[in-house]
Write a protein that holds these residues in place. Structure first.
Motif: not given
Length: 364
Positions: A244-250, A255-260, A262-269
Motif C-alpha cells: 500500500d505504501a509503495w502504491l501511495f508513493r508511486v 496525481i500531482t504533475d503527470m499528463p494523464v 481525467p479518467e485515469v486521474l479518477a481511477a488513481a483517486f
C-alpha cells in the motif's frame, strides 16, 4: 415525489447506478456544508434513530445536494451557519475522483508544470535555515525543457534569524554534518536545461508519454498494472516497503504533475480510496495559502532493519477534492533523525507545491 424526481440527477436515470457513481454522489452529499439553526433550536444530525419519515427526508436531502441544489430556507427562518463536515480519506478521494472525471479532456504539444519547493535544514551553527526554489518544466513527446530558480537561503523563522544574528550573521553555514551552503536572501537568475529522450516520467519505473496514455481507467486494473513493478522495497532507498505504501508513493506523481487523462486521474483517486491504510488528516492550508484536505498513509517512510540513525517522516498529499486536483506534497517529521535531526515532531520538513499544470502549444 415530484420534487424528488426533479432533484434526481439526469445521469442516474435509466437503470442501475454504477457503484463508483453511487459512492461518489453520497460522499459528495456528505461533503456539503450542513446548515444548522442558531438561537438554541435543536439541530438535525445524520445518524440512526431518524425513523421512516426522517430517513426519507435525509434521502431527499442527499439527492438534492448531489444534484448541486442548495437547501431551501423559508422566509422568516432564523439565520443559519455552515458547519464543517469531516470526511474520511475514502470519501475525500471519491469526491476528488468524481470531480476529476468531470474535467474536460485537453491536449497540446507540451505538458507544462510550475511548482515551488521549500525545505528546512538545521545547521551546525545552532538554528534552522529555509531553502526555497521555483521550477518550471515543459515535456514533449521525446524531449524536456526545465527552468529552476533559487529563491533564497535564509533563517527559517524570526527566532532562527535572531539566533543567526547572535552567532555573528555568518554567510557560510554547515548542515547534514559536512555540507556547506551560503546565506542568500534574494532570488537568483533561473538556470535552464534541455534533454532528449522518451522516458521522462517516473511511475515505479521509467515511463514515456505513450505509457501514460495507455494506463487503465479502471481502478483495479490500474492497481494491477502498477504492481507489476513492485518488488517489496522503496523505489528510492531500497528499504523494505509495504504494498500500500509503495502504491501511495508511486501514485503521488501521477496525481500531482503527470499528463494523464481525467479518467485515469479518477481511477488513481479511486484506487487510493480502496487502500485501507490511507487516512485523512483533515483540512489544511498548503504553502501557497490554498485550503485542501491532507491524506497520508501509515509508515510510508520505512527504515531498513536495525537502522536507528535516520528519522521517520510522514508523506502526505494535499487535495482539493472539489476540483479533483492535488495541490501539494509535504513531508512531516514523525521522529527526528538524519536530515531531520533537530526538528520538532510535527514540523513540515519539505513541501512541493504545484502552482499550475496544463497543456500548451507554445514552444518553451
Amino acid at each position: 415525489m415530484e420534487e424528488l424526481r426533479a432533484a434526481r440527477p439526469a445521469h442516474l436515470t435509466g437503470g442501475p447506478v454504477d457503484p463508483h457513481t453511487r459512492q461518489a454522489e453520497l460522499a459528495h452529499a456528505f461533503a456539503q456544508p450542513t446548515r444548522v439553526p442558531r438561537r438554541g433550536r435543536k439541530s438535525l444530525t445524520w445518524g440512526l434513530g431518524l425513523g421512516l419519515a426522517g430517513a426519507a427526508a435525509a434521502a431527499v436531502t442527499a439527492v438534492a445536494l448531489a444534484a448541486g441544489s442548495a437547501p431551501v430556507v423559508s422566509p422568516g427562518a432564523p439565520d443559519v451557519a455552515a458547519q464543517p463536515v469531516t470526511l474520511s480519506a475514502r470519501e475525500v478521494l471519491l469526491v476528488a475522483a468524481t470531480s476529476a472525471e468531470r474535467r474536460p479532456a485537453a491536449a497540446g504539444d507540451y505538458w507544462h508544470v510550475s511548482s515551488r519547493s521549500r525545505s528546512l535544514h538545521p545547521v551546525n551553527e545552532g538554528f534552522v535555515i529555509s531553502i526555497e526554489q521555483e521550477s518550471e518544466s515543459w515535456v514533449g513527446a521525446d524531449e524536456q525543457w526545465g527552468s529552476t530558480r533559487a529563491l533564497g537561503v535564509k533563517p527559517a523563522t524570526d527566532a532562527d534569524r535572531a539566533a543567526w544574528e547572535k552567532a555573528g550573521s555568518p554567510r557560510e553555514l554547515t548542515f547534514a554534518g559536512r555540507k556547506r551552503i551560503s546565506i542568500q536572501e534574494s532570488a537568483e537568475r533561473p538556470r535552464t536545461g534541455h534533454t532528449r529522450g522518451q522516458e521522462i516520467f517516473w511511475l515505479g519505473r521509467n515511463v514515456t508519454m505513450a505509457d501514460l496514455r495507455s494506463l487503465p481507467t479502471d481502478p483495479a486494473a490500474l492497481k494491477a498494472d502498477l504492481l507489476r513493478f513492485y518488488e517489496g522495497k522503496d523505489t528510492e532507498s531500497g528499504a523494505p516497503m509495504a504494498e500500500d505504501a509503495w502504491l501511495f508513493r508511486v501514485t503521488e506523481g501521477l496525481i500531482t504533475d503527470m499528463p494523464v487523462s481525467p479518467e485515469v486521474l479518477a481511477a488513481a483517486f479511486r484506487m487510493l480510496a480502496d487502500l485501507p491504510s490511507v487516512t485523512s488528516l483533515g483540512q489544511v492550508t498548503d504553502a501557497a495559502g490554498r485550503p485542501g484536505t491532507a491524506i497520508a498513509i501509515a509508515d510510508i517512510s520505512q527504515r531498513k532493519p536495525g537502522d536507528t540513525a535516520k528519522g521517520v517522516v510522514q508523506v502526505r498529499l494535499i487535495i482539493d477534492e472539489k476540483s479533483g486536483r492535488a495541490l501539494a506534497r509535504e513531508s512531516v517529521v514523525v521522529k527526528p533523525g538524519g536530515l531531520q535531526a533537530g526538528l520538532e515532531p510535527g514540523t513540515v520538513w519539505s513541501t512541493h507545491t504545484i502552482l499550475e499544470t496544463g497543456w500548451t502549444n507554445e514552444h518553451p
